[in-house]
Design an enzyme around this catalytic site. Structure first.
Site, PDB file in Angstrom:
ATOM      1  N   GLU A  66       0.801  -1.319  -0.132  1.00  0.00           N
ATOM      2  CA  GLU A  66      -0.015  -0.129   0.055  1.00  0.00           C
ATOM      3  C   GLU A  66       0.712   1.183   0.078  1.00  0.00           C
ATOM      4  OE1 GLU A  66      -0.529  -2.650   1.898  1.00  0.00           O
ATOM      5  OE2 GLU A  66      -2.436  -3.199   0.958  1.00  0.00           O
ATOM      6  N   HIS A 135     -10.582  -6.030   8.825  1.00  0.00           N
ATOM      7  CA  HIS A 135     -11.033  -5.805   7.672  1.00  0.00           C
ATOM      8  C   HIS A 135     -12.486  -5.173   7.681  1.00  0.00           C
ATOM      9  CE1 HIS A 135      -8.391  -9.151   6.731  1.00  0.00           C
ATOM     10  NE2 HIS A 135      -8.210  -8.843   5.673  1.00  0.00           N
TER      11      HIS A 135
END
Length: 333
Positions: A66, A135
């Site tokens: 990321e 998540h």
């Protein structure tokens, strides 16, 4: 607008897909990059078909990094492109925090306003799908606290399309937050391109004697709560800020001037959440019109549980919102 266009319905996932397609058709400088966005069409399906139409130079699968992904976006934006960077789950934004907070957010300021940074970071937040603690988070308050970033949250398909188009057209870094649990929610979406101006809230349900300010998925829950409150003779107004930074305080204050009471609702943890900022703004800007303290509903101060039963208890819902409104009014819930 034709009648056929006005009646067209799309789910959120298709509204995002259509927005990306139209943006890339409009401007060859727009490209999409992220993990699994190309060949797989994203794990959520919002980029399906884009690789076939625009090719691998504009729809780019990246390694699982990321920080590198956002760094790619910062560099591309600074040199004239309009990247859309997808961070699959908002939980993963922490990995790219230096690129977002120290590079993307500050570049225009540190170059005396001479640099443009038309960077859009798109991500999925929220619980409700039993995806567990890593998540399922809603972390928008982190980014609202950083000068130089704009932050928007969609509450339905119309907002999902209009907000991402406005974000990509903007010359500053914008974080676009969609909610996983809303991807199948269908609603009216115009076929043509349109923008929802950043910093413009929407009164999604007019009311006369209570204001509920809700973000993201909680807009839908607040609309359901408003229907329950009618049974108690309470006509609640529901406002969707849509854009958290910049925040349309004028619309919020105007509502409180009419109703004299307000509740802020978000899915994120209540402690330190963005609801505290809205409550403080109303305290400063609308104190003379308030008949009671501004209330807040959010998640408990806990990681998101994996257990379906516990997760259902964790995420605010219409019953909890309606009960809090009744409590603030001193009425039985």
């Amino acid at each position: 607008m034709t009648t056929a266009t006005a009646q067209r319905q799309l789910p959120v996932v298709m509204a995002i897909n259509e927005a990306l397609r139209q943006l890339m058709q409009e401007d060859p400088n727009v490209f999409l990059a992220g993990e699994d966005v190309a060949l797989y069409g994203s794990v959520f399906g919002f980029s399906r078909g884009l690789l076939d139409e625009f090719g691998p130079e504009r729809v780019v699968d990246t390694p699982i990094s990321e920080a590198a992904l956002v760094g790619l976006g910062v560099g591309a934006a600074a040199t004239g492109l309009r990247p859309i960077i997808d961070i699959m789950f908002m939980d993963f934004m922490g990995v790219a925090m230096d690129q977002i907070v120290n590079q993307a957010a500050k570049m225009r300021y540190m170059f005396g306003g001479k640099a443009r940074l038309p960077l859009t970071i798109h991500t999925m937040a929220g619980a409700g799908l039993n995806l567990a603690a890593q998540h399922s988070q809603s972390l928008e308050a982190w980014f609202c606290h950083v000068p130089g970033l704009k932050v928007v949250m969609a509450s339905g398909p119309y907002e999902a399309k209009g907000l991402i188009i406005a974000a990509v057209h903007d010359d500053s870094p914008v974080i676009v937050v969609n909610n996983k649990a809303l991807l199948g929610l269908a609603g009216h979406v115009p076929e043509e391109m349109y923008e929802i101006p950043l910093g413009q809230a929407a009164v999604v349900r007019p009311g006369t004697n209570f204001t509920i300010i809700a973000t993201g998925r909680m807009v839908q829950e607040s609309l359901a709560a408003a229907e329950k409150l009618l049974e108690h003779g309470i006509d609640a107004e529901v406002i969707d800020p849509r854009s958290l930074v910049p925040l349309d305080t004028a619309t919020l204050v105007e509502s409180v001037r009419k109703t004299h009471r307000a509740l802020v609702v978000h899915e994120a943890v209540r402690f330190g959440g963005f609801g505290a900022e809205i409550a403080a703004q109303l305290q400063e800007l609308a104190f003379d019109y308030l008949d009671a303290p501004v209330g807040r509903v959010g998640a408990p101060f806990s990681p998101v549980p994996f257990s379906p039963a516990l997760e259902a208890h964790y995420v605010p819902n219409a019953d909890r919102i309606a009960s809090e409104v009744l409590r603030l009014l001193g009425r039985a819930g």
